[in-house]
Design a protein around this motif. Structure first.
Motif, PDB file in Angstrom:
ATOM      1  N   THR A  66      48.759  29.053  57.644  1.00  0.00           N
ATOM      2  CA  THR A  66      49.777  28.090  58.045  1.00  0.00           C
ATOM      3  C   THR A  66      49.914  27.029  56.958  1.00  0.00           C
ATOM      4  OG1 THR A  66      49.161  28.449  60.369  1.00  0.00           O
ATOM      5  CG2 THR A  66      50.563  26.554  59.887  1.00  0.00           C
ATOM      6  N   PRO A  67      50.781  27.267  55.958  1.00  0.00           N
ATOM      7  CA  PRO A  67      50.906  26.314  54.856  1.00  0.00           C
ATOM      8  C   PRO A  67      51.410  24.936  55.266  1.00  0.00           C
ATOM      9  CG  PRO A  67      51.888  28.419  54.299  1.00  0.00           C
ATOM     10  CD  PRO A  67      51.577  28.466  55.757  1.00  0.00           C
ATOM     11  N   SER A  68      52.071  24.849  56.428  1.00  0.00           N
ATOM     12  CA  SER A  68      52.534  23.529  56.864  1.00  0.00           C
ATOM     13  C   SER A  68      51.388  22.636  57.305  1.00  0.00           C
ATOM     14  CB  SER A  68      53.575  23.666  57.983  1.00  0.00           C
ATOM     15  OG  SER A  68      53.110  24.492  59.023  1.00  0.00           O
ATOM     16  N   LEU A  69      50.160  23.168  57.306  1.00  0.00           N
ATOM     17  CA  LEU A  69      48.975  22.329  57.502  1.00  0.00           C
ATOM     18  C   LEU A  69      48.508  21.692  56.196  1.00  0.00           C
ATOM     19  CD1 LEU A  69      46.910  24.620  59.924  1.00  0.00           C
ATOM     20  CD2 LEU A  69      48.240  22.587  60.533  1.00  0.00           C
ATOM     21  N   MET A  70      49.100  22.081  55.079  1.00  0.00           N
ATOM     22  CA  MET A  70      48.757  21.483  53.799  1.00  0.00           C
ATOM     23  C   MET A  70      49.319  20.064  53.724  1.00  0.00           C
ATOM     24  SD  MET A  70      49.764  24.625  51.226  1.00  0.00           S
ATOM     25  CE  MET A  70      49.021  23.905  49.756  1.00  0.00           C
ATOM     26  N   PRO A  71      48.633  19.142  53.058  1.00  0.00           N
ATOM     27  CA  PRO A  71      49.228  17.836  52.810  1.00  0.00           C
ATOM     28  C   PRO A  71      50.427  17.987  51.868  1.00  0.00           C
ATOM     29  CG  PRO A  71      46.851  17.811  52.430  1.00  0.00           C
ATOM     30  CD  PRO A  71      47.250  19.241  52.559  1.00  0.00           C
ATOM     31  N   GLU A 104      53.285  19.403  62.584  1.00  0.00           N
ATOM     32  CA  GLU A 104      53.785  19.987  61.348  1.00  0.00           C
ATOM     33  C   GLU A 104      55.244  19.612  61.115  1.00  0.00           C
ATOM     34  OE1 GLU A 104      52.740  24.105  61.753  1.00  0.00           O
ATOM     35  OE2 GLU A 104      50.806  23.463  62.531  1.00  0.00           O
ATOM     36  N   ALA A 105      56.049  19.546  62.165  1.00  0.00           N
ATOM     37  CA  ALA A 105      57.445  19.165  62.004  1.00  0.00           C
ATOM     38  C   ALA A 105      57.573  17.766  61.418  1.00  0.00           C
ATOM     39  CB  ALA A 105      58.160  19.249  63.345  1.00  0.00           C
ATOM     40  N   PHE A 111      57.497  17.519  52.797  1.00  0.00           N
ATOM     41  CA  PHE A 111      57.615  18.768  52.041  1.00  0.00           C
ATOM     42  C   PHE A 111      58.918  18.801  51.244  1.00  0.00           C
ATOM     43  CE2 PHE A 111      54.867  20.582  55.607  1.00  0.00           C
ATOM     44  CZ  PHE A 111      53.701  20.526  54.849  1.00  0.00           C
ATOM     45  N   ALA A 112      60.006  18.330  51.852  1.00  0.00           N
ATOM     46  CA  ALA A 112      61.285  18.290  51.141  1.00  0.00           C
ATOM     47  C   ALA A 112      61.193  17.366  49.926  1.00  0.00           C
ATOM     48  CB  ALA A 112      62.397  17.844  52.082  1.00  0.00           C
ATOM     49  N   ALA A 142      59.089  23.085  71.694  1.00  0.00           N
ATOM     50  CA  ALA A 142      58.611  22.641  70.387  1.00  0.00           C
ATOM     51  C   ALA A 142      59.274  23.436  69.268  1.00  0.00           C
ATOM     52  CB  ALA A 142      57.096  22.776  70.305  1.00  0.00           C
ATOM     53  N   ALA A 143      59.462  24.729  69.490  1.00  0.00           N
ATOM     54  CA  ALA A 143      60.094  25.573  68.473  1.00  0.00           C
ATOM     55  C   ALA A 143      61.528  25.128  68.201  1.00  0.00           C
ATOM     56  CB  ALA A 143      60.066  27.030  68.913  1.00  0.00           C
ATOM     57  N   LEU A 144      62.278  24.870  69.265  1.00  0.00           N
ATOM     58  CA  LEU A 144      63.679  24.474  69.092  1.00  0.00           C
ATOM     59  C   LEU A 144      63.785  23.088  68.463  1.00  0.00           C
ATOM     60  CD1 LEU A 144      65.269  25.838  72.389  1.00  0.00           C
ATOM     61  CD2 LEU A 144      65.087  26.938  70.142  1.00  0.00           C
ATOM     62  N   ALA A 145      62.872  22.197  68.831  1.00  0.00           N
ATOM     63  CA  ALA A 145      62.872  20.861  68.226  1.00  0.00           C
ATOM     64  C   ALA A 145      62.563  20.958  66.738  1.00  0.00           C
ATOM     65  CB  ALA A 145      61.860  19.966  68.932  1.00  0.00           C
TER      66      ALA A 145
END
Length: 380
Positions: A66-71, A104-105, A111-112, A142-145
């Protein structure tokens, strides 16, 4: 070779939970030394870049795990370093895989700002019961948000769905897919659920506690997927991937067209100039390798001519465009006609399963669901 762009794959091996269907190199850890991991990834990258000097950089893909756990700071540091090692293409594609939990969201803006311009969101199902079955750590809300935030933050967004799930019918998938197509993303990755050895699903399936759809239903679900995505303007460009024209994953096209890519991080594979690379799989072993030698390499092995030929066939036949004969010869070292059983090609072409001419070979719509069987027939 210096005029051919290279792609970079970065593997982040950590997840919040281990999904029961997943056979990827993913691990759950109570804590991660983020500073140490950033330094190790940068060292692994420097080692790989030194073996691909003077190349242009076409894409970066942060996968996992899960790369979105990266800082976001680590993502930024890797992107900056990669663009120092290689010359980035003007339209450099930088993809990050994310899970749609709220934590993560919240990182999407970071990330951007780091340079990510394409997000791949692991939605996996548009149904809370199915998400629970799949062991996902998020619910549909949560997915849709997260999808809303992603589409407001990134220029390009894709999301994954897993279909052909236990209990799925033609009608339920038709409704779920129709809803998915209504979100307006220009790319969808739609995967049929497979039972992978060593997973919890494999154990349940062996005990008869996980019953998969029958073959006829699976075939119909695949056909529904192809027809509905095409009608919506995002046809399949690869067996499981669908995109509006120009929105294809350029990174993944490098794999399927058998281009060069560097792979760093635990368990990452790479292909560079006819050499197969593999990093140590266990996170702790990879870290130790980087500390000892400056890289996390498990093996570097020159690929034989038959190995390159087979790999190029396996990857290329997945594409709607098929295999270009000139590219195949340049990348594999073998003329396409010499890699094929011409009698089998002619027979399968007569059956409407593939199309072949001097420019190359590709599967037809009828041949796509039978890709593995066709490959076994035509490979010399």
């Amino acid at each position: 070779m210096a005029d051919i762009p290279v792609a970079l794959y970065v593997h982040w091996p950590f997840c919040v939970t281990k999904c029961p269907y997943c056979d990827f190199n993913s691990h759950v850890r109570a804590s991660v030394d983020q500073q140490r991991w950033q330094a190790a990834l940068l060292a692994d990258l420097a080692f790989e870049a030194a073996r691909l000097p003077g190349r242009r950089l076409a894409s970066i893909f942060f996968g996992g795990g899960t790369p979105s756990l990266m800082p976001p700071a680590t993502v930024a540091a890797i992107i900056d370093a990669a663009c120092q090692h290689w010359t980035p293409e003007p339209d450099l594609e930088i993809t990050l895989e994310a899970n749609p939990s709220s934590v993560e969201a919240d990182r999407f803006t970071g990330f951007a700002s780091a340079g990510v311009n394409r997000l791949s969101l692991g939605v996996q199902a548009l149904d809370d019961a199915a998400l629970k079955l799949l062991g996902r750590p998020h619910d549909l809300a949560a997915a849709l948000a997260a999808l809303d935030v992603a589409q407001a933050t990134f220029g390009r967004v894709s999301f994954d769905l897993i279909y052909d799930r236990p209990g799925m019918t033609r009608e339920s998938w038709d409704a779920e897919l129709h809803r998915a197509l209504g979100f307006g993303t220009t790319h969808l990755s739609l995967y049929q659920l497979t039972i992978e050895p060593g997973t919890r699903f494999a154990a349940l399936h062996a005990r008869g506690q996980l019953v998969m759809p029958d073959e006829d239903t699976s075939a119909d679900l695949f056909a529904i997927t192809q027809s509905e995505t095409a009608a919506a303007g995002i046809p399949a460009y690869e067996i499981s991937n669908h995109a509006a024209p120009g929105m294809e994953s350029r990174h993944n096209l490098t794999y399927w067209r058998y281009g060069d890519y560097a792979g760093i991080g635990p368990g990452a594979h790479g292909r560079r100039m006819g050499v197969a690379t593999l990093r140590r799989k266990k996170p702790e072993a990879w870290l130790a390798g980087v500390a000892e030698t400056g890289h996390g390499m498990e093996s570097e092995a020159p690929l034989t001519l038959p190995e390159r030929t087979t790999e190029a066939l396996v990857m290329g036949l997945r594409l709607a465009e098929g295999i270009d004969a000139q590219r195949f010869a340049a990348r594999s070292g073998t003329a396409l006609v010499d890699a094929l059983n011409t009698a089998a090609v002619a027979r399968l072409a007569d059956q409407g399963l593939l199309f072949s001419d001097a420019r190359g070979i590709r599967l037809t719509a009828a041949g796509w669901p039978l890709a593995n069987a066709v490959l076994a027939e035509i490979a010399r």
